[in-house]
Design an enzyme around this catalytic site. Structure first.
Site, PDB file in Angstrom:
ATOM      1  N   PHE A   8       0.853  -1.196   0.000  1.00 23.00           N
ATOM      2  CA  PHE A   8       0.000   0.000   0.000  1.00 23.00           C
ATOM      3  C   PHE A   8       0.888   1.244   0.000  1.00 23.00           C
ATOM      4  CE2 PHE A   8      -3.681   2.534   1.911  1.00 23.00           C
ATOM      5  CZ  PHE A   8      -4.461   2.446   0.758  1.00 23.00           C
ATOM      6  N   GLY A 208       7.510   9.947  -7.351  1.00 22.87           N
ATOM      7  CA  GLY A 208       6.937   8.600  -7.309  1.00 22.87           C
ATOM      8  C   GLY A 208       7.191   7.797  -8.561  1.00 22.87           C
ATOM      9  N   LYS A 226      10.656  -5.085 -18.102  1.00 31.64           N
ATOM     10  CA  LYS A 226       9.484  -4.803 -18.949  1.00 31.64           C
ATOM     11  C   LYS A 226       9.661  -5.444 -20.326  1.00 31.64           C
ATOM     12  CE  LYS A 226       8.481  -0.648 -16.383  1.00 31.64           C
ATOM     13  NZ  LYS A 226       8.949   0.716 -16.140  1.00 31.64           N
TER      14      LYS A 226
HETATM   15  N1  HSE Z   1      10.286   2.873 -11.862  1.00 30.15           N
HETATM   16  C1  HSE Z   1       9.458   2.662 -12.997  1.00 30.15           C
HETATM   17  C2  HSE Z   1       9.777   3.702 -14.058  1.00 30.15           C
HETATM   18  C3  HSE Z   1       8.013   2.761 -12.578  1.00 30.15           C
HETATM   19  O1  HSE Z   1      10.442   4.682 -13.741  1.00 30.15           O
HETATM   20  O2  HSE Z   1       9.400   3.531 -15.203  1.00 30.15           O
HETATM   21  C4  HSE Z   1       7.039   2.274 -13.591  1.00 30.15           C
HETATM   22  O3  HSE Z   1       7.196   0.900 -13.846  1.00 30.15           O
END
Ligand code: HSE
Length: 340
Positions: A8, A208, A226
């Protein structure tokens, strides 16, 4: 739809805010009514209430530092751990939003298995389990007859996986390439504006975008994860980090940025994946290259297809609301199938 959130932090709270703010809209448009029944954190407590938790009170408790500030309510349990929630809670969907362990996917991976085996759908923003064990997860989901969705793992809420796996499914995709990490693209863009690497990284963390451990971003591993997820989803291929050629941006200096600028170019961290393998490399692109103008935390992916040629998607790659939206899009997908 009853949700159990594992984790969370930024992303989990982003989803909770969206559910709070869009409840009436989602009910109207989609007949979608979601309730958070459980929230588990590693160090800030756990809550389970089969009749649903109050979202403003959850967010208020976290603002004060811990779920222990959540008010007492009938039926509230404060001592269920993540494994018990994954297995025994009344949730319909396990939402995995804990920090990514890109190497093993654990402990999230076992929680996903437990949730699927006990009849819950699984939705993830956590990249670890999908990058480490997509094949096994898929099998477990199929065996359980449950959905496994992970749109938020690649390009946050920008529908990169839905485009590749659903909209383009009739095409043969030969390659996916693009900018898949928001933090590094943000840093490179700010450095072009004269900011130092350290300051730009600190800002990306504050906004964030960065992972809990930002070395995963700057050394290219987040983008590689990814790429591995794209490769599994598009090519049904099981790449590992060892199979990939991965380099990040931590070695790029202000002088490198300036040299590129003087030559009419920009540095971009480019991830690429084909049915044969993948790579993540910082590359100097000419300013008129389509990916050169993708700036800040924005990401982009280009699919090379047989029937449509190149199809490019540009959009948010990181952030609280952006990643929260990715989770929402998967929940709505599950809901639609439920309804029909
Ligand atoms: N830390 C990752 C970025 C967050 O900066 O793309 C999203 O997956």
């Amino acid at each position: 739809m009853k949700l159990a959130l594992i984790g969370f932090g930024t992303v989990g709270q982003g989803l909770a805010e969206i559910l709070r703010d869009k409840a009436a809209d989602l009910q109207d448009k989609e007949g979608f009514d979601a309730q958070i029944v459980a929230v588990v954190t590693r160090a800030r407590g756990s809550l389970y209430r089969p009749d649903g938790l109050d979202i403003p009170a959850l967010l208020g408790a976290m603002e004060r530092g811990s779920l222990s500030h959540y008010p007492d309510q009938t039926g509230l349990q404060r001592d269920w751990d993540a494994a018990k929630i994954a297995r025994e809670s009344s949730a319909d969907v396990l939402v995995e939003v804990s920090p990514s362990n890109l190497q093993t996917g654990q402990p999230a991976l076992d929680l996903c298995y437990a949730a699927l085996d006990s009849g819950k759908h699984v939705v993830l923003a956590n990249k670890g389990p999908v990058a480490a064990a997509y094949g096994e997860l898929r099998q477990r989901a199929e065996k359980a007859g449950k959905r496994l969705l992970f749109e938020a793992t690649v390009m946050a809420g920008t529908p990169s996986l839905r485009l590749g796996m659903q909209a383009l499914v009739g095409c043969k995709i030969a390659e996916a390439r693009g900018i898949l990490n928001g933090t590094t693209n943000y840093i490179l863009t700010r450095m072009e504006g004269g900011m130092s690497y350290a300051e730009a990284l600190a800002q990306a963390q504050q906004l964030g975008y960065a992972e809990a451990d930002p070395t995963a971003d700057v050394d290219g591993w987040d983008a590689a994860a990814k790429a591995i997820i794209l490769s599994a989803a598009l090519f049904n291929q099981r790449l590992t980090f060892e199979d990939m050629d991965v380099k990040g941006i931590s070695q790029i200096t202000a002088q490198d940025i300036e040299a590129a600028r003087a030559a009419g170019q920009r540095w971009k961290l480019i991830a690429r994946v084909t049915p044969e393998g993948g790579s993540v490399q910082p590359l100097r692109l000419p300013n008129d290259h389509p990916l050169a103008s993708v700036s800040g935390s924005t990401n982009a992916v280009t699919y090379s297809t047989d029937l449509l040629g190149e199809v490019t998607l540009v959009g948010s790659g990181a952030g609280r609301q952006q990643t929260g939206f990715g989770l929402l899009s998967d929940l709505l997908d599950i809901h639609r199938l439920w309804r029909s």
